[in-house]
Write a protein that holds these residues in place. Structure first.
Motif, mmCIF file in Angstrom:
data_model
loop_
_atom_site.group_PDB
_atom_site.id
_atom_site.type_symbol
_atom_site.label_atom_id
_atom_site.label_comp_id
_atom_site.label_asym_id
_atom_site.label_seq_id
_atom_site.Cartn_x
_atom_site.Cartn_y
_atom_site.Cartn_z
ATOM 1 N N SER A 37 0.841 -1.200 0.000
ATOM 2 C CA SER A 37 0.000 0.000 0.000
ATOM 3 C C SER A 37 0.878 1.252 0.000
ATOM 4 C CB SER A 37 -0.905 0.010 1.236
ATOM 5 O OG SER A 37 -0.135 0.199 2.403
ATOM 6 N N LYS A 38 0.267 2.378 -0.296
ATOM 7 C CA LYS A 38 1.002 3.642 -0.302
ATOM 8 C C LYS A 38 1.603 3.925 1.070
ATOM 9 C CE LYS A 38 0.515 8.584 -1.095
ATOM 10 N NZ LYS A 38 -0.389 9.684 -1.406
ATOM 11 N N GLY A 39 0.858 3.666 2.127
ATOM 12 C CA GLY A 39 1.357 3.913 3.479
ATOM 13 C C GLY A 39 2.562 3.056 3.817
ATOM 14 N N VAL A 40 2.514 1.780 3.469
ATOM 15 C CA VAL A 40 3.645 0.879 3.729
ATOM 16 C C VAL A 40 4.842 1.302 2.891
ATOM 17 C CG1 VAL A 40 4.478 -1.489 3.507
ATOM 18 C CG2 VAL A 40 2.202 -1.054 4.467
ATOM 19 N N ARG A 41 4.593 1.622 1.621
ATOM 20 C CA ARG A 41 5.688 2.061 0.742
ATOM 21 C C ARG A 41 6.369 3.310 1.316
ATOM 22 N NH1 ARG A 41 2.963 3.387 -3.684
ATOM 23 N NH2 ARG A 41 3.086 5.611 -3.316
ATOM 24 N N GLU A 42 5.591 4.248 1.804
ATOM 25 C CA GLU A 42 6.162 5.473 2.379
ATOM 26 C C GLU A 42 6.952 5.185 3.651
ATOM 27 O OE1 GLU A 42 2.741 8.021 2.675
ATOM 28 O OE2 GLU A 42 2.903 8.634 0.562
ATOM 29 N N ARG A 43 6.484 4.239 4.476
ATOM 30 C CA ARG A 43 7.223 3.883 5.692
ATOM 31 C C ARG A 43 8.536 3.195 5.343
ATOM 32 N NH1 ARG A 43 1.920 3.163 7.542
ATOM 33 N NH2 ARG A 43 1.878 0.945 7.105
ATOM 34 N N ILE A 44 8.512 2.305 4.347
ATOM 35 C CA ILE A 44 9.746 1.652 3.902
ATOM 36 C C ILE A 44 10.735 2.705 3.416
ATOM 37 C CG2 ILE A 44 10.745 0.169 2.104
ATOM 38 C CD1 ILE A 44 8.142 -1.523 2.294
ATOM 39 N N MET A 48 14.556 3.788 4.653
ATOM 40 C CA MET A 48 15.693 3.840 3.724
ATOM 41 C C MET A 48 16.370 5.215 3.776
ATOM 42 S SD MET A 48 15.920 0.842 2.290
ATOM 43 C CE MET A 48 15.604 0.386 3.973
ATOM 44 N N GLN A 49 15.589 6.281 3.814
ATOM 45 C CA GLN A 49 16.157 7.630 3.886
ATOM 46 C C GLN A 49 16.942 7.836 5.179
ATOM 47 O OE1 GLN A 49 12.395 9.731 3.232
ATOM 48 N NE2 GLN A 49 13.365 10.748 1.487
ATOM 49 N N ASP A 50 16.378 7.400 6.294
ATOM 50 C CA ASP A 50 17.062 7.558 7.585
ATOM 51 C C ASP A 50 18.378 6.796 7.601
ATOM 52 O OD1 ASP A 50 14.956 9.121 8.417
ATOM 53 O OD2 ASP A 50 14.053 7.561 9.685
ATOM 54 N N TRP A 51 18.364 5.551 7.170
ATOM 55 C CA TRP A 51 19.572 4.735 7.187
ATOM 56 C C TRP A 51 20.595 5.247 6.189
ATOM 57 C CZ3 TRP A 51 17.586 -1.000 7.599
ATOM 58 C CH2 TRP A 51 16.966 -1.166 8.843
ATOM 59 N N TYR A 52 20.141 5.653 5.009
ATOM 60 C CA TYR A 52 21.074 6.172 4.008
ATOM 61 C C TYR A 52 21.711 7.464 4.505
ATOM 62 C CZ TYR A 52 23.172 7.749 -0.266
ATOM 63 O OH TYR A 52 24.087 8.177 -1.189
ATOM 64 N N GLY A 53 20.923 8.306 5.138
ATOM 65 C CA GLY A 53 21.443 9.572 5.653
ATOM 66 C C GLY A 53 22.543 9.382 6.681
#
Length: 96
Positions: A37-44, A48-53
Motif C-alpha cells: 500500500s502507499k502507506g507501507v511504501r512510504e514507511r519503507i 531507507m532515507q534515515d539509514w542512508y542519511g
C-alpha cells in the motif's frame, strides 16, 4: 495496490535484511511486491532515507505505479546518480 520495485546497489547488509523482511528478493538486490500500500511504501522509504542519511553507502531506487507521474511511474532515489522519468514526445526516458 500497485506493484513496487526496489533496486539496491552496494548497500549495507542491514538494508538488504530489512527489505528482505518486507518484500521478496527475486534477484540479488532487487525487491518487489505487488501488494504494497502507499502507506507501507512510504514507511519503507522513510527507513531507507534515515539509514542512508547515516551512512551514504550505495544507492537505492524505488519504482511504483503513480498515475500522476510521467509514464505512470513514480521514482525515488538515494545515492548517485539521482534519476527522474520524463515523457519525451510519448517516450518515457530516464534523466539525471
Amino acid at each position: 495496490m500497485p506493484m513496487t520495485v526496489i533496486v539496491t546497489r552496494d548497500v549495507p547488509q542491514r538494508t538488504r535484511g530489512f527489505l528482505a523482511s518486507v518484500m521478496p528478493e527475486p534477484a540479488p538486490g532487487v525487491y518487489t511486491s505487488g501488494e504494497v500500500s502507499k502507506g507501507v511504501r512510504e514507511r519503507i522509504w522513510t527507513v531507507m532515507q534515515d539509514w542512508y542519511g547515516a551512512t551514504h553507502e550505495g544507492s537505492i531506487v524505488m519504482i511504483w505505479r503513480d498515475d500522476k507521474a510521467p509514464g505512470g511511474l513514480g521514482v525515488a532515489t538515494l545515492g548517485a546518480p539521482p534519476r527522474q522519468l520524463t515523457d519525451l514526445d510519448g517516450v518515457l526516458v530516464s534523466v539525471w
